[in-house]
Enzyme design. Structure first.
Site, PDB file in Angstrom:
ATOM      1  N   ASP A  82       0.845  -1.195   0.000  1.00 56.65           N
ATOM      2  CA  ASP A  82       0.000   0.000   0.000  1.00 56.65           C
ATOM      3  C   ASP A  82       0.883   1.247   0.000  1.00 56.65           C
ATOM      4  OD1 ASP A  82      -2.359   1.495   0.165  1.00 56.65           O
ATOM      5  OD2 ASP A  82      -2.374   1.466   2.353  1.00 56.65           O
ATOM      6  N   HIS A  83       0.644   2.146  -0.942  1.00 58.72           N
ATOM      7  CA  HIS A  83       1.349   3.432  -1.016  1.00 58.72           C
ATOM      8  C   HIS A  83       2.865   3.306  -1.069  1.00 58.72           C
ATOM      9  CE1 HIS A  83      -2.055   6.170  -0.781  1.00 58.72           C
ATOM     10  NE2 HIS A  83      -2.565   5.412   0.177  1.00 58.72           N
ATOM     11  N   GLU A 134      -2.118   5.727  -8.631  1.00 57.36           N
ATOM     12  CA  GLU A 134      -3.069   6.722  -8.119  1.00 57.36           C
ATOM     13  C   GLU A 134      -2.991   7.996  -8.946  1.00 57.36           C
ATOM     14  OE1 GLU A 134      -4.157   9.176  -4.003  1.00 57.36           O
ATOM     15  OE2 GLU A 134      -3.198   7.208  -3.898  1.00 57.36           O
TER      16      GLU A 134
END
Length: 309
Positions: A82-83, A134
């Site tokens: 994640d991220h 993103e």
């Protein structure tokens, strides 16, 4: 069963009009609570690891916890970064056996974001790993992510088409009004569903991702505050909005804050009720049970992914 990518999960979710839950993990009890809930209702599952989790628990421990969960549950599970904020961390996770990585270049200028995502995609796809990117910026604070409200930007639908085509990413996290952390809205909660519908029409059959999607369940906020906490005014994304997003092309919904609140609330209450207790297994066990119950509710009543495994 095995570690799997999200490709088949997302295909089924898109066709079925539901979303797969992506839950952040930091320790054994959190992993067990999430996986026990998914096993109980036979739901597809994504366990994701943030930069903060990697620093806290160490990558090797987290990977082995997820492998143990697969053995114990007999579920297919996707292990997701994640991220990730650099090619290097994505490469390390891919080499360590992650089946999915997110490269977050949303803080970069548009062309630099595309170039970074493309670099990760080329490395990941050659090794059978899928990539989430993103476009747009979510406000709020979560681990290493910290974006002020005035710096948040919504995803431009036409730009999203160009971004996906040029970068080659397998799924796209979009910004339509959610935010990280426990304080998502100051006033009435609102998501830009018109924007979401436009993106879905322009990217048919393409999996979208919703970050910052915890409900910030009032029950847990109230329990935290009742037993010594100080989190007034916390507000999350209403469950009916998440259900609607899942019917409009959002195939992955990230949940982290609700896990933290559920565990913290249960532990605070336990230590208040049993002040002489100092066995970590007792209060961590209560926290694990709270997570299991909350995640089961999410899978069945919010995401609609139960029975889809």
């Amino acid at each position: 069963m095995a570690l799997v990518t999200t490709k088949e999960m997302f295909r089924k979710a898109y066709e079925g009009g539901y979303a797969v839950g992506a839950f952040n993990v930091n320790n054994m009890e959190i992993v067990q609570g999430i996986v026990d809930a998914a096993k109980e209702v036979r739901s597809p599952l994504i366990l994701q690891v943030s930069a903060g989790a990697r620093k806290y628990a160490k990558p090797a421990y987290l990977k082995k916890l997820v492998e143990a969960a697969i053995i114990d549950s007999d579920l297919d599970i996707a292990l997701h970064l994640d991220h990730g904020d650099s090619f290097e961390i994505c490469k390390q996770c891919i080499d360590d056996g992650f089946t999915s990585v997110m490269i977050d270049g949303s803080h970069l200028p548009y062309e630099e974001n595309i170039a970074l995502v493309k670099q990760v995609v080329e490395y990941a796809h050659a090794r059978g790993v899928v990539v989430e990117a993103e476009l747009g910026k979510l406000a709020g604070v979560e681990d290493e992510v910290n974006v002020k409200a005035e710096d948040a930007t919504y995803t431009d639908p036409k730009q999203a088409v160009d971004f996906v085509k040029r970068s080659g990413c397998d799924s796209l996290a979009i910004a339509i009004g959610t935010s990280h952390g426990a304080y998502k809205f100051k006033g009435e909660p609102k998501l830009d569903f018109e924007r979401l519908e436009t993106i879905t029409k322009l990217l048919p059959d393409y999996p979208l991702v919703l970050h910052g999607a915890s409900t910030v369940i009032p029950e847990f906020v109230e329990m935290c505050n009742a037993y010594g906490g100080d989190i007034p005014g916390a507000q999350g994304v209403p469950e009916e909005m998440l259900r609607r997003a899942g019917s409009l092309g959002v195939c992955k919904i990230n949940i982290d804050t609700d896990l933290r609140l559920a565990m913290t609330a249960a532990i605070r209450k336990y230590l208040h009720d049993f002040p002489a207790e100092f066995d970590p297994r007792k209060y961590l066990g209560v926290g694990r049970d709270a997570i299991r119950s909350m995640v089961r509710h999410k899978l069945v009543d919010v995401l609609g992914s139960d029975g889809k495994m």
